[in-house]
Design a protein around this motif. Sequence first.
Motif, PDB file in Angstrom:
ATOM      1  N   SER A  44       0.837  -1.188   0.000  1.00 11.07           N
ATOM      2  CA  SER A  44       0.000   0.000   0.000  1.00 11.07           C
ATOM      3  C   SER A  44       0.884   1.254   0.000  1.00 11.07           C
ATOM      4  O   SER A  44       1.887   1.301   0.706  1.00 11.07           O
ATOM      5  N   GLY A  45       0.524   2.208  -0.833  1.00  5.34           N
ATOM      6  CA  GLY A  45       1.271   3.461  -0.854  1.00  5.34           C
ATOM      7  C   GLY A  45       2.572   3.395  -1.645  1.00  5.34           C
ATOM      8  O   GLY A  45       3.381   4.313  -1.595  1.00  5.34           O
ATOM      9  N   GLY A  47       2.895   3.327  -4.945  1.00  2.70           N
ATOM     10  CA  GLY A  47       2.881   4.102  -6.185  1.00  2.70           C
ATOM     11  C   GLY A  47       2.169   3.427  -7.349  1.00  2.70           C
ATOM     12  O   GLY A  47       2.272   3.879  -8.485  1.00  2.70           O
ATOM     13  N   LYS A  48       1.417   2.362  -7.060  1.00  3.23           N
ATOM     14  CA  LYS A  48       0.723   1.651  -8.141  1.00  3.23           C
ATOM     15  C   LYS A  48      -0.317   2.561  -8.813  1.00  3.23           C
ATOM     16  O   LYS A  48      -0.377   2.637 -10.033  1.00  3.23           O
ATOM     17  N   SER A  49      -1.093   3.241  -7.983  1.00  6.53           N
ATOM     18  CA  SER A  49      -2.110   4.140  -8.558  1.00  6.53           C
ATOM     19  C   SER A  49      -1.447   5.322  -9.247  1.00  6.53           C
ATOM     20  O   SER A  49      -1.931   5.784 -10.294  1.00  6.53           O
ATOM     21  N   VAL A  50      -0.378   5.825  -8.653  1.00  8.70           N
ATOM     22  CA  VAL A  50       0.331   6.954  -9.257  1.00  8.70           C
ATOM     23  C   VAL A  50       0.744   6.580 -10.682  1.00  8.70           C
ATOM     24  O   VAL A  50       0.571   7.357 -11.632  1.00  8.70           O
ATOM     25  N   GLU A 168      -7.362  -1.648  -8.832  1.00  6.35           N
ATOM     26  CA  GLU A 168      -8.042  -2.365  -7.740  1.00  6.35           C
ATOM     27  C   GLU A 168      -9.565  -2.279  -7.864  1.00  6.35           C
ATOM     28  O   GLU A 168     -10.254  -1.872  -6.915  1.00  6.35           O
ATOM     29  N   HIS A 203      -4.320  -6.395  -4.897  1.00 11.45           N
ATOM     30  CA  HIS A 203      -3.658  -6.850  -3.666  1.00 11.45           C
ATOM     31  C   HIS A 203      -3.785  -8.345  -3.525  1.00 11.45           C
ATOM     32  O   HIS A 203      -3.244  -8.936  -2.586  1.00 11.45           O
TER      33      HIS A 203
HETATM   34  N1  ATP Z   1      -1.559  13.639  -6.357  1.00 13.27           N
HETATM   35  C1  ATP Z   1      -0.726  13.313  -5.364  1.00 13.27           C
HETATM   36  N2  ATP Z   1      -0.013  14.259  -4.724  1.00 13.27           N
HETATM   37  C2  ATP Z   1       0.820  13.945  -3.722  1.00 13.27           C
HETATM   38  N3  ATP Z   1       1.028  12.698  -3.278  1.00 13.27           N
HETATM   39  C3  ATP Z   1       0.355  11.710  -3.862  1.00 13.27           C
HETATM   40  C4  ATP Z   1      -0.559  11.957  -4.943  1.00 13.27           C
HETATM   41  N4  ATP Z   1      -1.086  10.779  -5.328  1.00 13.27           N
HETATM   42  C5  ATP Z   1      -0.528   9.846  -4.536  1.00 13.27           C
HETATM   43  N5  ATP Z   1       0.331  10.381  -3.668  1.00 13.27           N
HETATM   44  C6  ATP Z   1       1.166   9.670  -2.687  1.00 13.27           C
HETATM   45  O1  ATP Z   1       1.958   8.743  -3.428  1.00 13.27           O
HETATM   46  C7  ATP Z   1       2.150   7.551  -2.687  1.00 13.27           C
HETATM   47  C8  ATP Z   1       1.704   6.367  -3.528  1.00 13.27           C
HETATM   48  O2  ATP Z   1       0.282   6.397  -3.638  1.00 13.27           O
HETATM   49  P1  ATP Z   1      -0.540   5.344  -4.503  1.00 13.27           P
HETATM   50  O3  ATP Z   1      -1.987   5.731  -4.370  1.00 13.27           O
HETATM   51  O4  ATP Z   1       0.010   5.259  -5.863  1.00 13.27           O
HETATM   52  O5  ATP Z   1      -0.266   3.984  -3.739  1.00 13.27           O
HETATM   53  P2  ATP Z   1      -0.770   2.524  -4.105  1.00 13.27           P
HETATM   54  O6  ATP Z   1       0.439   1.679  -4.324  1.00 13.27           O
HETATM   55  O7  ATP Z   1      -1.769   2.577  -5.218  1.00 13.27           O
HETATM   56  O8  ATP Z   1      -1.452   2.114  -2.742  1.00 13.27           O
HETATM   57  P3  ATP Z   1      -2.793   1.284  -2.412  1.00 13.27           P
HETATM   58  O9  ATP Z   1      -2.444  -0.146  -2.692  1.00 13.27           O
HETATM   59  O10 ATP Z   1      -3.034   1.539  -0.961  1.00 13.27           O
HETATM   60  O11 ATP Z   1      -3.882   1.822  -3.294  1.00 13.27           O
HETATM   61  C9  ATP Z   1       1.358   7.722  -1.400  1.00 13.27           C
HETATM   62  O12 ATP Z   1       2.263   8.120  -0.391  1.00 13.27           O
HETATM   63  C10 ATP Z   1       0.382   8.823  -1.717  1.00 13.27           C
HETATM   64  O13 ATP Z   1       0.064   9.559  -0.571  1.00 13.27           O
END
Ligand code: ATP
Length: 247
Positions: A44-45, A47-50, A168, A203
């Motif tokens: 989690s967190g 960067g997958k969504s990023v 997800e 996940h």
């Molecule tokens: N637009 C944004 N501006 C600043 N920080 C961001 C932004 N989008 C995401 N983040 C940060 O980037 C990091 C990665 O976030 P992301 O949502 O990509 O995680 P993830 O791997 O998809 O997690 P999860 O499995 O919980 O969904 C996190 O610390 C989040 O707070």
Amino acid sequence: MTTDVPLLFADGIVRRDAQRGQTLLQQTTFVLRAGERVAITGPSGSGKSVFLRALALLDPIDAGRILWHGAPLVRAAIPRYRRGVAYIRQRPALIDGSVEDNLRYPFDLRAYRDARFDRARAARLAMQAGRGEDFLGKRASELSGGEAQIAALIRVLQLAPEVLLLDEPTASLDPASSRAIEALVQAWFDTAPRAHASIWVSHDPEQAARMSERHLTMRAGVLAEHTTVRRDADQRDVADLRRESRP
Ligand SMILES: Nc1ncnc2c1ncn2[C@@H]1O[C@H](COP(=O)(O)OP(=O)(O)OP(=O)(O)O)[C@@H](O)[C@H]1O
């Protein structure tokens, strides 16, 4: 040497959070070819969504470039790109009204003015998700989480995307609804297995195994491929793709 042109080529893309001075996605080079089903797992967190949101052009990239069918994305190509590359979020956003109202909605947008809502097709898609024709008449506000996601996915699939970016999509759904979403995506892929491609962030390792042949992991903003054979092949391809796509 001419390489098969990939659907998507992310060439060294980077995402930063300027306010906090953090790099959310380290320099990432990624090739997606037609026919590929990719899964990305990771903490989690991480960067997958990023990454997925950057590919979907929902957030601007801070470095690198994205090529679509071998061509760098210029402004004029963005509407076509958005039509070809669809992003499915974990929590779907539906408008007030019926499921059918939601399915008709995209056709009011300028990007789809050449297309018409096809009720029979929508009903077929609902059936693939195990829903009867009455599904189209249901109020969006009364749908369960699973039904809302099914409606959102049908809304996208009826527009015939080439690539699905699935962030997800079943994370908060019961097993039966998750299977319905998987069935819909599988049926979409099977209609053109050599032209479609998907990236599924999950996940659930079992879901990732069911819904992909290629597996990557994201850790602290670094995307890693699992098989070294693939990595070597892609590195050669990337060099060719860069040469062929100049300037
Ligand atoms: N637009 C944004 N501006 C600043 N920080 C961001 C932004 N989008 C995401 N983040 C940060 O980037 C990091 C990665 O976030 P992301 O949502 O990509 O995680 P993830 O791997 O998809 O997690 P999860 O499995 O919980 O969904 C996190 O610390 C989040 O707070």
